[in-house]
Design a protein around this motif. Sequence first.
Motif, PDB file in Angstrom:
ATOM      1  N   VAL A  36       0.837  -1.204   0.000  1.00 54.67           N
ATOM      2  CA  VAL A  36       0.000   0.000   0.000  1.00 54.67           C
ATOM      3  C   VAL A  36       0.874   1.257   0.000  1.00 54.67           C
ATOM      4  CG1 VAL A  36      -1.567   1.354   1.466  1.00 54.67           C
ATOM      5  CG2 VAL A  36      -2.013  -1.065   1.063  1.00 54.67           C
ATOM      6  N   GLU A  37       1.891   1.280   0.840  1.00 58.00           N
ATOM      7  CA  GLU A  37       2.730   2.472   0.959  1.00 58.00           C
ATOM      8  C   GLU A  37       3.740   2.607  -0.178  1.00 58.00           C
ATOM      9  OE1 GLU A  37       4.453   2.211   4.823  1.00 58.00           O
ATOM     10  OE2 GLU A  37       2.641   2.937   5.798  1.00 58.00           O
ATOM     11  N   GLN A 101      -0.265   4.475  10.290  1.00 54.60           N
ATOM     12  CA  GLN A 101       0.697   4.613   9.198  1.00 54.60           C
ATOM     13  C   GLN A 101       0.219   5.556   8.103  1.00 54.60           C
ATOM     14  OE1 GLN A 101       3.793   3.215   9.524  1.00 54.60           O
ATOM     15  NE2 GLN A 101       2.923   2.812  11.532  1.00 54.60           N
ATOM     16  N   GLY A 102      -1.057   5.856   8.045  1.00 49.52           N
ATOM     17  CA  GLY A 102      -1.561   6.764   7.020  1.00 49.52           C
ATOM     18  C   GLY A 102      -3.067   6.759   6.946  1.00 49.52           C
ATOM     19  N   ARG A 103      -3.594   7.750   6.233  1.00 47.13           N
ATOM     20  CA  ARG A 103      -5.044   7.877   6.088  1.00 47.13           C
ATOM     21  C   ARG A 103      -5.466   7.969   4.625  1.00 47.13           C
ATOM     22  NH1 ARG A 103      -6.840   9.612  11.348  1.00 47.13           N
ATOM     23  NH2 ARG A 103      -5.625   8.199  12.620  1.00 47.13           N
ATOM     24  N   ALA A 106      -6.378   3.737   0.461  1.00 49.85           N
ATOM     25  CA  ALA A 106      -5.906   2.349   0.594  1.00 49.85           C
ATOM     26  C   ALA A 106      -5.741   1.963   2.059  1.00 49.85           C
ATOM     27  CB  ALA A 106      -4.588   2.174  -0.148  1.00 49.85           C
ATOM     28  N   HIS A 107      -5.222   2.871   2.881  1.00 55.19           N
ATOM     29  CA  HIS A 107      -5.093   2.596   4.315  1.00 55.19           C
ATOM     30  C   HIS A 107      -6.474   2.420   4.951  1.00 55.19           C
ATOM     31  CE1 HIS A 107      -1.027   4.316   3.779  1.00 55.19           C
ATOM     32  NE2 HIS A 107      -0.706   3.546   4.811  1.00 55.19           N
ATOM     33  N   LEU A 108      -7.393   3.306   4.611  1.00 51.34           N
ATOM     34  CA  LEU A 108      -8.732   3.224   5.196  1.00 51.34           C
ATOM     35  C   LEU A 108      -9.459   1.953   4.763  1.00 51.34           C
ATOM     36  CD1 LEU A 108      -9.835   6.949   4.826  1.00 51.34           C
ATOM     37  CD2 LEU A 108      -9.076   5.773   6.904  1.00 51.34           C
ATOM     38  N   THR A 109      -9.269   1.543   3.519  1.00 48.51           N
ATOM     39  CA  THR A 109      -9.893   0.304   3.042  1.00 48.51           C
ATOM     40  C   THR A 109      -9.321  -0.909   3.773  1.00 48.51           C
ATOM     41  OG1 THR A 109     -10.256   1.294   0.876  1.00 48.51           O
ATOM     42  CG2 THR A 109     -10.320  -1.120   1.007  1.00 48.51           C
ATOM     43  N   THR A 110      -8.007  -0.944   3.916  1.00 48.92           N
ATOM     44  CA  THR A 110      -7.365  -2.064   4.624  1.00 48.92           C
ATOM     45  C   THR A 110      -7.838  -2.127   6.070  1.00 48.92           C
ATOM     46  OG1 THR A 110      -5.426  -1.834   3.195  1.00 48.92           O
ATOM     47  CG2 THR A 110      -5.141  -3.074   5.246  1.00 48.92           C
ATOM     48  N   ALA A 111      -7.870  -0.977   6.741  1.00 51.02           N
ATOM     49  CA  ALA A 111      -8.332  -0.948   8.132  1.00 51.02           C
ATOM     50  C   ALA A 111      -9.796  -1.350   8.236  1.00 51.02           C
ATOM     51  CB  ALA A 111      -8.115   0.450   8.724  1.00 51.02           C
ATOM     52  N   SER A 112     -10.605  -0.942   7.278  1.00 49.85           N
ATOM     53  CA  SER A 112     -12.029  -1.304   7.304  1.00 49.85           C
ATOM     54  C   SER A 112     -12.222  -2.806   7.153  1.00 49.85           C
ATOM     55  CB  SER A 112     -12.782  -0.586   6.177  1.00 49.85           C
ATOM     56  OG  SER A 112     -12.716   0.795   6.356  1.00 49.85           O
ATOM     57  N   VAL A 113     -11.484  -3.423   6.249  1.00 45.77           N
ATOM     58  CA  VAL A 113     -11.588  -4.876   6.066  1.00 45.77           C
ATOM     59  C   VAL A 113     -11.165  -5.590   7.345  1.00 45.77           C
ATOM     60  CG1 VAL A 113     -10.596  -6.832   4.822  1.00 45.77           C
ATOM     61  CG2 VAL A 113     -11.363  -4.821   3.572  1.00 45.77           C
ATOM     62  N   LEU A 114     -10.096  -5.125   7.966  1.00 44.49           N
ATOM     63  CA  LEU A 114      -9.638  -5.755   9.212  1.00 44.49           C
ATOM     64  C   LEU A 114     -10.672  -5.607  10.325  1.00 44.49           C
ATOM     65  CD1 LEU A 114      -5.912  -4.637   9.052  1.00 44.49           C
ATOM     66  CD2 LEU A 114      -6.741  -6.998   9.000  1.00 44.49           C
ATOM     67  N   LEU A 115     -11.302  -4.442  10.417  1.00 42.05           N
ATOM     68  CA  LEU A 115     -12.325  -4.249  11.449  1.00 42.05           C
ATOM     69  C   LEU A 115     -13.574  -5.087  11.177  1.00 42.05           C
ATOM     70  CD1 LEU A 115     -11.963  -0.434  12.140  1.00 42.05           C
ATOM     71  CD2 LEU A 115     -11.342  -2.331  13.662  1.00 42.05           C
ATOM     72  N   VAL A 116     -13.933  -5.251   9.924  1.00 40.55           N
ATOM     73  CA  VAL A 116     -15.076  -6.119   9.587  1.00 40.55           C
ATOM     74  C   VAL A 116     -14.772  -7.552  10.000  1.00 40.55           C
ATOM     75  CG1 VAL A 116     -16.339  -7.124   7.654  1.00 40.55           C
ATOM     76  CG2 VAL A 116     -16.047  -4.655   7.799  1.00 40.55           C
ATOM     77  N   LEU A 117     -13.554  -8.026   9.719  1.00 46.16           N
ATOM     78  CA  LEU A 117     -13.162  -9.370  10.161  1.00 46.16           C
ATOM     79  C   LEU A 117     -13.205  -9.484  11.680  1.00 46.16           C
ATOM     80  CD1 LEU A 117     -10.150 -10.194   7.830  1.00 46.16           C
ATOM     81  CD2 LEU A 117     -12.405 -11.249   7.810  1.00 46.16           C
ATOM     82  N   ALA A 118     -12.746  -8.433  12.368  1.00 44.65           N
ATOM     83  CA  ALA A 118     -12.727  -8.448  13.832  1.00 44.65           C
ATOM     84  C   ALA A 118     -14.129  -8.544  14.417  1.00 44.65           C
ATOM     85  CB  ALA A 118     -12.015  -7.199  14.361  1.00 44.65           C
ATOM     86  N   VAL A 119     -15.101  -7.988  13.742  1.00 44.14           N
ATOM     87  CA  VAL A 119     -16.485  -8.054  14.228  1.00 44.14           C
ATOM     88  C   VAL A 119     -17.155  -9.358  13.799  1.00 44.14           C
ATOM     89  CG1 VAL A 119     -18.762  -6.984  14.006  1.00 44.14           C
ATOM     90  CG2 VAL A 119     -16.745  -5.559  14.362  1.00 44.14           C
ATOM     91  N   LEU A 120     -16.896  -9.791  12.567  1.00 36.43           N
ATOM     92  CA  LEU A 120     -17.557 -10.996  12.058  1.00 36.43           C
ATOM     93  C   LEU A 120     -17.160 -12.271  12.805  1.00 36.43           C
ATOM     94  CD1 LEU A 120     -17.578 -10.668   8.167  1.00 36.43           C
ATOM     95  CD2 LEU A 120     -19.517 -10.697   9.721  1.00 36.43           C
ATOM     96  N   ALA A 121     -15.916 -12.375  13.238  1.00 35.08           N
ATOM     97  CA  ALA A 121     -15.456 -13.614  13.866  1.00 35.08           C
ATOM     98  C   ALA A 121     -16.256 -13.977  15.121  1.00 35.08           C
ATOM     99  CB  ALA A 121     -13.968 -13.534  14.164  1.00 35.08           C
ATOM    100  N   PRO A 122     -16.379 -13.093  16.115  1.00 39.44           N
ATOM    101  CA  PRO A 122     -17.155 -13.505  17.296  1.00 39.44           C
ATOM    102  C   PRO A 122     -18.646 -13.646  17.010  1.00 39.44           C
ATOM    103  CG  PRO A 122     -16.405 -11.253  17.553  1.00 39.44           C
ATOM    104  CD  PRO A 122     -15.763 -11.782  16.314  1.00 39.44           C
TER     105      PRO A 122
END
Length: 137
Positions: A36-37, A101-103, A106-122
């Motif tokens: 990304v960077e 690391q940045g805003r 691409a950074h926001l999309t990556t962070a959003s996907v990670l947060l969606v995974l973090a919520v979906l798992a439990p």
Amino acid sequence: MRSRWTLDDENHGQLWWMPLVAVVLAAATWGLLGLVEGGCRVGPRGGCVAADGYRANGWVLFLAAMPTLFVVGTGLTTKRWPPAVGVTAGGAACAVYVLTQGRTPAHLTTASVLLVLAVLAPVSVWRRRAEVSPSDR
């Protein structure tokens, strides 16, 4: 006779899944963040290769891609808590790291996907456990 190395539902309940999933997800995130960077440049055969200074990130992403798919998939499809907790902790921590690391989009999309995974798992584990009768728990 059951081997202790089989990946059945009982072994998904082992506590070592939590750090395993978090570390593998962190490695893949770090590798992806280099892409990304640094962006990519045209390689000798015409494909995308990591830019200069980001080659280590590219190799880590390459090596961590399949294990990440396996452990995150396990965290999203099992009825046991340890893999899901690993996805939640790893996803949330990696999302925070990406945002430090940045805003860029691409950074926001990556962070959003990670947060969606973090919520979906439990949520997925909770739903699977709710569908199972109490005697199967």
